[in-house]
Design an enzyme around this catalytic site. Sequence first.
Site, PDB file in Angstrom:
ATOM      1  N   SER A  42       0.831  -1.198   0.000  1.00 41.13           N
ATOM      2  CA  SER A  42       0.000   0.000   0.000  1.00 41.13           C
ATOM      3  C   SER A  42       0.874   1.260   0.000  1.00 41.13           C
ATOM      4  CB  SER A  42      -0.982  -0.053   1.168  1.00 41.13           C
ATOM      5  OG  SER A  42      -1.995   0.896   0.963  1.00 41.13           O
ATOM      6  N   ASP A  88      -9.483  -4.642  -4.899  1.00 45.16           N
ATOM      7  CA  ASP A  88      -8.907  -3.607  -4.027  1.00 45.16           C
ATOM      8  C   ASP A  88      -9.735  -2.324  -4.152  1.00 45.16           C
ATOM      9  OD1 ASP A  88      -7.310  -1.730  -2.691  1.00 45.16           O
ATOM     10  OD2 ASP A  88      -5.451  -2.674  -3.350  1.00 45.16           O
ATOM     11  N   HIS A 106      -7.586  -5.439  -0.779  1.00 45.57           N
ATOM     12  CA  HIS A 106      -6.415  -4.619  -0.460  1.00 45.57           C
ATOM     13  C   HIS A 106      -5.497  -5.300   0.549  1.00 45.57           C
ATOM     14  CE1 HIS A 106      -4.007  -1.037  -0.231  1.00 45.57           C
ATOM     15  NE2 HIS A 106      -4.187  -0.932   1.073  1.00 45.57           N
TER      16      HIS A 106
HETATM   17  O1  9J3 Z   1      -2.913   0.805   3.300  1.00 45.35           O
HETATM   18  C1  9J3 Z   1      -2.557   1.862   2.770  1.00 45.35           C
HETATM   19  O2  9J3 Z   1      -1.404   2.347   2.913  1.00 45.35           O
HETATM   20  C2  9J3 Z   1      -3.643   2.560   1.979  1.00 45.35           C
HETATM   21  C3  9J3 Z   1      -3.413   3.962   1.616  1.00 45.35           C
HETATM   22  C4  9J3 Z   1      -4.563   4.812   2.098  1.00 45.35           C
HETATM   23  O3  9J3 Z   1      -5.409   4.402   2.858  1.00 45.35           O
HETATM   24  O4  9J3 Z   1      -4.583   6.076   1.651  1.00 45.35           O
HETATM   25  C5  9J3 Z   1      -5.625   6.934   2.137  1.00 45.35           C
HETATM   26  C6  9J3 Z   1      -5.057   8.223   2.564  1.00 45.35           C
END
Ligand code: 9J3
Length: 288
Positions: free
Chosen positions: A160, A206, A238
Site C-alpha cells: 500500500s 482492491d 487490499h
Molecule cells: O494501506 C494503505 O497504505 C492505503 C493507503 C490509504 O489508505 O490512503 C488513504 C489516505
Amino acid sequence: MFRPLVLRLVTLFAAVALPLVGATAPTATAADNPYERGPAPTASSVLGNGSFAVSTTSVSRLSASGFGGGTIYYPTSTSAGTFGGVVLAPGFTATSGSYAGLARRVASHGFVVFAIDTSSTLDQPASRGRQILTALDYLTERSSVRSRVDATRLAASGHSMGGGGTLEAANSRPTLKAAVALQPWNTDKTWQGIRVPTMIIGAQNDSIAANSSHSIPFYNSLTGAPERAYGELRGESHLAANTNPDWQGRLMVTWLKRYVDSDTRYSQFLCPAPTSTALSDYRNSCPD
Ligand code: 9J3
Ligand code: ZN
C-alpha cells in the site's frame, strides 16, 4: 595425399562435431551462477514455502534511526552462503507484524527479509521510500545478521503506502536489483525514472488502492525499467499482503529469484506470462 572418402568424412565430422559436443554438453549447474540458492523450482514449490528453515530477530524501535525497527526473517543455515536482502514496508497505520506470513515465506526461499515499522504509522509514501533505504543500510551494515546478507543484491518491497514507498526507493536507488510493490498506493503516477526491474502486484477487488488509479498507472509508467510486470490476484482485496495468498508469494519469490539472485531457473514462471485462474490480469515486458 588422397585419403579414402570415408576417412576424409571422419576427419570432417570430428572437426565439426567435437567442438559442438564440447560447447553444448554442460548443463546449467549451481556453479554457473554463484547466487542460486535452493533446489530447482517446480510449479508447486513456488506456490508454497521454500526449502530453508527460517529464524527471526527483532530490531527495537529504540535501536533504529530513520525508521521504526521491525523483525528480520532469515534462513537459519549459513552453509549456502550469503543471501539477497529485502526490506518490506507496511501500509498506512499498519505495523510489521501484519506481514509476518509473507516475510517468512519469502525468507524460506533464501532471502533475508526485514519487515520494518515506520517512524510513524501515518508516514506518507515518499517518507516510506527513504525509510526502506535506511533500513536496507541498517540490514547490511549494522544488523546482527549483516554477515548473512549480500550488500550488492538488495530489493525494496512494501504494501500500500509502503508499496508506493517501494517505487520511491527504486527511483532513488537504481543499484537495487529488484522492487516488488504490493497493492501499492501513491499520488505520484510517474515512474519513468525507475531503472530497477519492478513488479507490481495488484488485487482484483482492491477498493483502497484501486488498480485503475494505482497499480495499472504505475505499471504503465515504468517505461524505463529494464523489466516490469503487473500481476493481479483474482478475488483478493487490499489486504492480500497481509493474508499472504499463494500466488502473491509465487509472483514475489520468482521476481526476487530472477533479479536479486539472477536465477534463470525461475524465468519459466515469468515468461511467457503465467496463466492461472488465480490471476485476473497479467502484463509484462517479456522476454526477460
Ligand atoms: O494501506 C494503505 O497504505 C492505503 C493507503 C490509504 O489508505 O490512503 C488513504 C489516505
Ligand atoms: Zn514521479
